[in-house]
Enzyme design. Sequence first.
Site, PDB file in Angstrom:
ATOM      1  N   LYS A 288      19.199  37.465 -77.274  1.00  0.00           N
ATOM      2  CA  LYS A 288      18.201  37.888 -76.371  1.00  0.00           C
ATOM      3  C   LYS A 288      18.401  39.536 -76.478  1.00  0.00           C
ATOM      4  O   LYS A 288      19.253  40.036 -76.936  1.00  0.00           O
ATOM      5  CB  LYS A 288      18.872  37.931 -75.005  1.00  0.00           C
ATOM      6  CG  LYS A 288      18.353  38.640 -73.631  1.00  0.00           C
ATOM      7  CD  LYS A 288      18.909  38.061 -72.525  1.00  0.00           C
ATOM      8  CE  LYS A 288      20.134  38.747 -71.797  1.00  0.00           C
ATOM      9  NZ  LYS A 288      20.001  40.234 -71.775  1.00  0.00           N
TER      10      LYS A 288
ATOM     11  N   GLU B 197      15.307  40.697 -64.119  1.00  0.00           N
ATOM     12  CA  GLU B 197      16.472  41.190 -63.545  1.00  0.00           C
ATOM     13  C   GLU B 197      16.367  41.838 -62.430  1.00  0.00           C
ATOM     14  O   GLU B 197      15.469  43.108 -62.680  1.00  0.00           O
ATOM     15  CB  GLU B 197      17.503  41.886 -64.674  1.00  0.00           C
ATOM     16  CG  GLU B 197      18.799  42.147 -63.916  1.00  0.00           C
ATOM     17  CD  GLU B 197      20.011  42.504 -64.838  1.00  0.00           C
ATOM     18  OE1 GLU B 197      19.913  42.177 -65.820  1.00  0.00           O
ATOM     19  OE2 GLU B 197      21.251  42.799 -64.226  1.00  0.00           O
TER      20      GLU B 197
ATOM     21  N   ASP C 195      26.204  40.578 -72.610  1.00  0.00           N
ATOM     22  CA  ASP C 195      27.029  41.687 -72.819  1.00  0.00           C
ATOM     23  C   ASP C 195      27.661  42.281 -71.634  1.00  0.00           C
ATOM     24  O   ASP C 195      28.231  42.920 -71.573  1.00  0.00           O
ATOM     25  CB  ASP C 195      26.087  42.773 -73.733  1.00  0.00           C
ATOM     26  CG  ASP C 195      24.975  43.195 -72.678  1.00  0.00           C
ATOM     27  OD1 ASP C 195      24.600  42.856 -71.473  1.00  0.00           O
ATOM     28  OD2 ASP C 195      24.447  44.386 -73.177  1.00  0.00           O
ATOM     29  N   SER C 196      27.378  41.568 -70.606  1.00  0.00           N
ATOM     30  CA  SER C 196      27.879  41.795 -69.147  1.00  0.00           C
ATOM     31  C   SER C 196      29.418  41.474 -69.518  1.00  0.00           C
ATOM     32  O   SER C 196      30.392  42.007 -68.928  1.00  0.00           O
ATOM     33  CB  SER C 196      27.405  40.737 -68.240  1.00  0.00           C
ATOM     34  OG  SER C 196      27.450  39.446 -68.657  1.00  0.00           O
TER      35      SER C 196
HETATM   36  O1  KIV Z   1      24.457  40.305 -69.913  1.00  0.00           O
HETATM   37  C1  KIV Z   1      24.242  39.305 -69.167  1.00  0.00           C
HETATM   38  O2  KIV Z   1      25.064  38.831 -68.710  1.00  0.00           O
HETATM   39  C2  KIV Z   1      22.761  39.396 -69.068  1.00  0.00           C
HETATM   40  C3  KIV Z   1      22.506  38.393 -67.744  1.00  0.00           C
HETATM   41  C4  KIV Z   1      22.870  39.126 -66.425  1.00  0.00           C
HETATM   42  C5  KIV Z   1      21.090  37.922 -67.923  1.00  0.00           C
HETATM   43  O3  KIV Z   1      21.946  40.118 -69.400  1.00  0.00           O
END
Ligand code: KIV
Length: 256
Positions: free
Chosen positions: A109, A173, A42-43
């Site tokens: 996730k 993280e 979700d980044s």
């Molecule tokens: O959203 C994302 O890219 C993540 C990673 C930083 C693990 O959760």
Amino acid sequence: MKFGEKIKRMKGNRKIVMLTAYDYLTAKILDETPIDLILVGDSLAMTFQGCKDTRKVTMEQMLYHSMAVAKGSEKTPVIGDMPVDSYSTPAKALRNAGRFLKAGTHGIKIEGNHPKVVQTLTEAGISVMGHVGLLPQTAESYRVQGREEKTAELILKEALELDECGVFSMVLECVPESLGRKITENIKAPTIGIGAGRFCDGQVLVISDILGLDNRFTPKFLKKYANLRETIRNVAQQFSKEVRSGLYPDNEHIYH
Ligand code: KIV
């Protein structure tokens, strides 16, 4: 063997490598490499949509990107990152996880400690990746978590609880290396660190960060393996120059 089992068996044997991807072409390139997992993180809210955090990204947007990434990846398992509010109850989480799988992801996730949700999903046969430490969906500020004994204990407790619920792996993280090590040594699932030191069972980075697309994002853990920002700027500058001077299109790039 289910991919989650394969990932679990890597613990202690081989480091797990994960990168994010948000689009078809990037996924296709990553699929040609020996990485183990692709995360539709979700980044993307920040790196792709330009939002200030990850809180506004919707299920529909995550499914759209997941579908594109899944199309590009033939052999590398794809994990869909469940956006905030998509897993507020076990029933909602089950429905939305099902939508990710339908979009082509192999697992999902979930950020934070939601044992009932995770248990419901794993009991339904869904491969769930946990995520503890810094939780961008709810964090007030982006800083290292678990420096103090009390918070370190809490993060370890959360990791143990999620492990019991059957996650196949867990993102750690932004935690001190000592905590990353302690969690890694105390849970069954392999840990995948981002800013969590050397002792995790694997590492993950965000694709636009590792490629050096954003010169404003410079956390200590980040190693930029390329400077694509400069490459893109140079290409655009060269293209402008050649179009304006009449060098492009030349004879080689014209239909006769
Ligand atoms: O959203 C994302 O890219 C993540 C990673 C930083 C693990 O959760």
